[in-house]
Design an enzyme around this catalytic site. Sequence first.
Site, mmCIF file in Angstrom:
data_model
loop_
_atom_site.group_PDB
_atom_site.id
_atom_site.type_symbol
_atom_site.label_atom_id
_atom_site.label_comp_id
_atom_site.label_asym_id
_atom_site.label_seq_id
_atom_site.Cartn_x
_atom_site.Cartn_y
_atom_site.Cartn_z
ATOM 1 N N SER A 1 103.911 128.801 92.876
ATOM 2 C CA SER A 1 104.881 129.193 93.902
ATOM 3 C C SER A 1 106.059 128.223 93.962
ATOM 4 O O SER A 1 105.951 127.054 93.601
ATOM 5 C CB SER A 1 104.204 129.265 95.268
ATOM 6 O OG SER A 1 103.090 130.113 95.213
HETATM 7 N N1 SAH Z 1 99.156 129.001 95.151
HETATM 8 C C1 SAH Z 1 99.342 129.131 93.757
HETATM 9 C C2 SAH Z 1 100.163 130.336 93.413
HETATM 10 C C3 SAH Z 1 99.410 131.259 92.588
HETATM 11 S S1 SAH Z 1 100.150 132.800 92.228
HETATM 12 C C4 SAH Z 1 99.882 127.881 93.131
HETATM 13 O O1 SAH Z 1 100.209 126.939 93.830
HETATM 14 O O2 SAH Z 1 99.946 127.842 91.914
HETATM 15 C C5 SAH Z 1 99.035 133.887 93.033
HETATM 16 C C6 SAH Z 1 97.631 133.883 92.551
HETATM 17 O O3 SAH Z 1 96.925 134.870 93.300
HETATM 18 C C7 SAH Z 1 97.444 134.281 91.082
HETATM 19 O O4 SAH Z 1 96.774 133.250 90.438
HETATM 20 C C8 SAH Z 1 96.599 135.546 91.140
HETATM 21 O O5 SAH Z 1 95.666 135.653 90.093
HETATM 22 C C9 SAH Z 1 95.918 135.376 92.480
HETATM 23 N N2 SAH Z 1 95.401 136.622 93.062
HETATM 24 C C10 SAH Z 1 95.963 137.869 93.088
HETATM 25 N N3 SAH Z 1 95.152 138.735 93.730
HETATM 26 C C11 SAH Z 1 94.059 138.023 94.122
HETATM 27 C C12 SAH Z 1 92.851 138.354 94.821
HETATM 28 N N4 SAH Z 1 92.589 139.614 95.221
HETATM 29 N N5 SAH Z 1 91.945 137.382 95.037
HETATM 30 C C13 SAH Z 1 92.170 136.110 94.615
HETATM 31 N N6 SAH Z 1 93.277 135.740 93.944
HETATM 32 C C14 SAH Z 1 94.210 136.676 93.700
#
Ligand code: SAH
Length: 276
Positions: A119
């Site tokens: 993010s």
């Molecule tokens: N907070 C993270 C951002 C990750 S992007 C960071 O600092 O890097 C969002 C993430 O949400 C992705 O890795 C994706 O795989 C995950 N995601 C999407 N749908 C999801 C779900 N139903 N349960 C768990 N994770 C999910």
Amino acid sequence: MTSAQRPAPKFPLPLERIVGAGAKPAATRTAASGVLRPQALMQQAAADAARRVVPSGLGLDSVEVRRRLVQRLQSKGLRDAGVIGAMLAVPRDRFVDTALVNQAYEDTSLPIGHGQTISKPSVVARMLELLMQGAAARHDGSLGRVLEVGTGCGYQAAVLAQLARDVISVERVRALHDKARAHLLALREMRVRLVYGDGRIGHAPGAPYRSIIAAAGGDAMPQAWLDQLAVGGRLVAPVQIEGGRQQLVVVDRDEQGVRRSVHDAVHFVPLKMGID
Ligand code: SAH
């Protein structure tokens, strides 16, 4: 003191030891005993060489780069002292691939593999600031127990950990869950518990949560998140509002029930079903 008695250097070495700033030359210590040992001479040469190196890699100056990023976020409106401290504390360069390290302190999202992104720092800061304004968090300055949905590379989980009692972070992509584990272990971050699964059902064993945060956006707020939110707690998540636009939605729970408010427009990856 002989070399056998000298305490072993601790790793990671503090910055002053790496660049040699203010360090007492090794040869001075040995000169006191009148004997110049080869090992001391080598240490002296290494210290001299280190002093001549202008630190430029992120490993050496990431604190300064981080400070500049946080100053930029402050100029865009970040105020919360706790969030400022947390953003300063976590080295974002340690959560991205080597090829992207130079961009780690730009205010942008970056690819982390599997079609997902780390993010954008200003969005992480904004969401954490909203969480810190929840009733219970405001009362004692802590996010308490946090549920994060979407661990990704683990960066936001590490930032959350600076402000929380503990963090439970759920990720549906196995490879990212493993990657985040490696990143957090390398930083010895023990306040984060990683769970592999579909975060749309939250994580009931850890409930209730004072703070819930989602890093992926769906077209509706899963009921499980609302059920797992503590009284006095706050939830922040990107949700698709009319016309497919995503906005940050805040939900507060009090004795009477839940209250919803809509905030900034955002662009998060989709909240998906099931696991990969
Ligand atoms: N907070 C993270 C951002 C990750 S992007 C960071 O600092 O890097 C969002 C993430 O949400 C992705 O890795 C994706 O795989 C995950 N995601 C999407 N749908 C999801 C779900 N139903 N349960 C768990 N994770 C999910």
